[in-house]
Write a protein that holds these residues in place. Structure first.
Motif, PDB file in Angstrom:
ATOM      1  N   PRO A 150       0.583  -1.268   0.022  1.00  0.00           N
ATOM      2  CA  PRO A 150      -0.077   0.084  -0.108  1.00  0.00           C
ATOM      3  C   PRO A 150       0.769   1.328  -0.236  1.00  0.00           C
ATOM      4  O   PRO A 150       0.683   2.136  -0.823  1.00  0.00           O
ATOM      5  CB  PRO A 150      -0.786  -0.101   1.340  1.00  0.00           C
ATOM      6  N   LEU A 151       1.723   1.612   1.037  1.00  0.00           N
ATOM      7  CA  LEU A 151       2.480   2.761   1.078  1.00  0.00           C
ATOM      8  C   LEU A 151       3.507   2.915  -0.044  1.00  0.00           C
ATOM      9  O   LEU A 151       3.581   3.989  -0.841  1.00  0.00           O
ATOM     10  CB  LEU A 151       3.282   2.648   2.266  1.00  0.00           C
ATOM     11  N   GLU A 152       4.301   1.821  -0.484  1.00  0.00           N
ATOM     12  CA  GLU A 152       5.083   2.024  -1.644  1.00  0.00           C
ATOM     13  C   GLU A 152       4.343   2.406  -3.198  1.00  0.00           C
ATOM     14  O   GLU A 152       4.833   2.946  -3.720  1.00  0.00           O
ATOM     15  CB  GLU A 152       5.844   0.717  -1.813  1.00  0.00           C
ATOM     16  N   TYR A 153       3.067   1.640  -3.304  1.00  0.00           N
ATOM     17  CA  TYR A 153       2.411   1.765  -4.344  1.00  0.00           C
ATOM     18  C   TYR A 153       1.801   3.235  -4.472  1.00  0.00           C
ATOM     19  O   TYR A 153       1.804   3.814  -5.484  1.00  0.00           O
ATOM     20  CB  TYR A 153       1.150   0.879  -4.435  1.00  0.00           C
ATOM     21  N   LEU A 184      -2.587   6.428 -15.997  1.00  0.00           N
ATOM     22  CA  LEU A 184      -2.222   6.544 -14.490  1.00  0.00           C
ATOM     23  C   LEU A 184      -3.579   5.783 -13.873  1.00  0.00           C
ATOM     24  O   LEU A 184      -3.343   5.060 -13.019  1.00  0.00           O
ATOM     25  CB  LEU A 184      -2.244   7.927 -13.978  1.00  0.00           C
ATOM     26  N   ILE A 185      -4.742   6.128 -14.325  1.00  0.00           N
ATOM     27  CA  ILE A 185      -5.967   5.362 -13.619  1.00  0.00           C
ATOM     28  C   ILE A 185      -5.791   3.959 -14.001  1.00  0.00           C
ATOM     29  O   ILE A 185      -5.963   3.128 -13.233  1.00  0.00           O
ATOM     30  CB  ILE A 185      -7.268   5.823 -14.180  1.00  0.00           C
ATOM     31  N   SER A 186      -5.531   3.567 -15.139  1.00  0.00           N
ATOM     32  CA  SER A 186      -5.044   1.994 -15.508  1.00  0.00           C
ATOM     33  C   SER A 186      -4.065   1.472 -14.838  1.00  0.00           C
ATOM     34  O   SER A 186      -4.384   0.366 -14.199  1.00  0.00           O
ATOM     35  CB  SER A 186      -4.746   1.993 -17.035  1.00  0.00           C
ATOM     36  N   LEU A 187      -3.193   2.245 -14.437  1.00  0.00           N
ATOM     37  CA  LEU A 187      -2.053   1.742 -13.635  1.00  0.00           C
ATOM     38  C   LEU A 187      -2.457   1.501 -12.240  1.00  0.00           C
ATOM     39  O   LEU A 187      -2.319   0.309 -11.609  1.00  0.00           O
ATOM     40  CB  LEU A 187      -0.840   2.646 -13.438  1.00  0.00           C
TER      41      LEU A 187
END
Length: 208
Positions: A150-153, A184-187
């Motif tokens: 979570p944090l890294e992503y 970015l949304i897809s990522l």
């Protein structure tokens, strides 16, 4: 006659003046003496509030990040929103164009203000990532999505989105920005292991 001002008023006066001078002259070219002259205070008074010009820069940058973070914290309190809606609202809350103004943003993008620009991006990523993590964890608890890091992503996503859509870093037109936003949304969908177009459809329904 010397005018006595309370601590917060005087500190904000120094910050307002420094912020204006940083934008018009550039951080590197602006001197402490120029700030003193504009505010009409002695050097000792300046150093009572700030240890250095760099500390003033940090305080100016904090103003931008605090604006964004306060709005995002309000989003977290909106229990009626789903985790998906919260996430989209949080990303949209990072926009400061209306509050800061185009002229100020244009000044920040000038080469002489590179440090101010860099510090602002760093502050936003550092302050926003933990807030986004709270929403990611809420979504995992509700079985809406799954995220291994979570944090890294969120740090990766924030750094990428803030940099790639920044006209001061990349020469991008409106069409390019739109394509980057969709990518970015897809990522983000891949990061959270949700079906394709989950966030894109939500974005188009509410903000597209």
């Amino acid at each position: 006659m010397r005018i006595s001002k309370d601590y917060d008023e005087r500190r904000n006066e120094i910050l307002d003046t420094a912020e204006r001078l940083f934008h018009t002259k550039g951080y590197e070219k602006c001197t402490v003496n120029e700030i003193l002259k504009e505010v009409q205070i002695a050097k000792g008074t300046f150093y009572y509030y700030f240890k250095s010009k760099k500390e003033v820069l940090d305080a100016v940058v904090s103003r931008y990040s605090e604006l964004i973070i306060s709005r995002c914290e309000e989003v977290l309190k909106r229990d009626a929103l789903t985790p998906e809606e919260k996430l989209m609202h949080l990303f949209l809350s990072m926009r400061i164009n209306n509050e800061v103004g185009k002229d100020v943003l244009d000044e920040m993008h000038k080469p002489e203000n590179a440090l101010l620009h860099q510090q602002t991006l760093k502050e936003i990523v550092t302050g926003m990532a933990p807030i986004l993590v709270k929403v990611i964890e809420e979504g995992m608890e509700k079985k809406v999505w799954y995220c291994k890091y979570p944090l890294e992503y969120m740090q990766i996503f924030l750094a990428s989105s803030l940099s790639l859509t920044d006209e001061g870093i990349f020469d991008v037109d409106a069409d390019s920005q739109q394509r980057i936003l969709v990518a970015l949304i897809s990522l983000l969908e891949k990061m959270l292991d949700v079906p394709e177009d989950t966030f894109l459809e939500l974005f188009n329904q509410n903000w597209g």
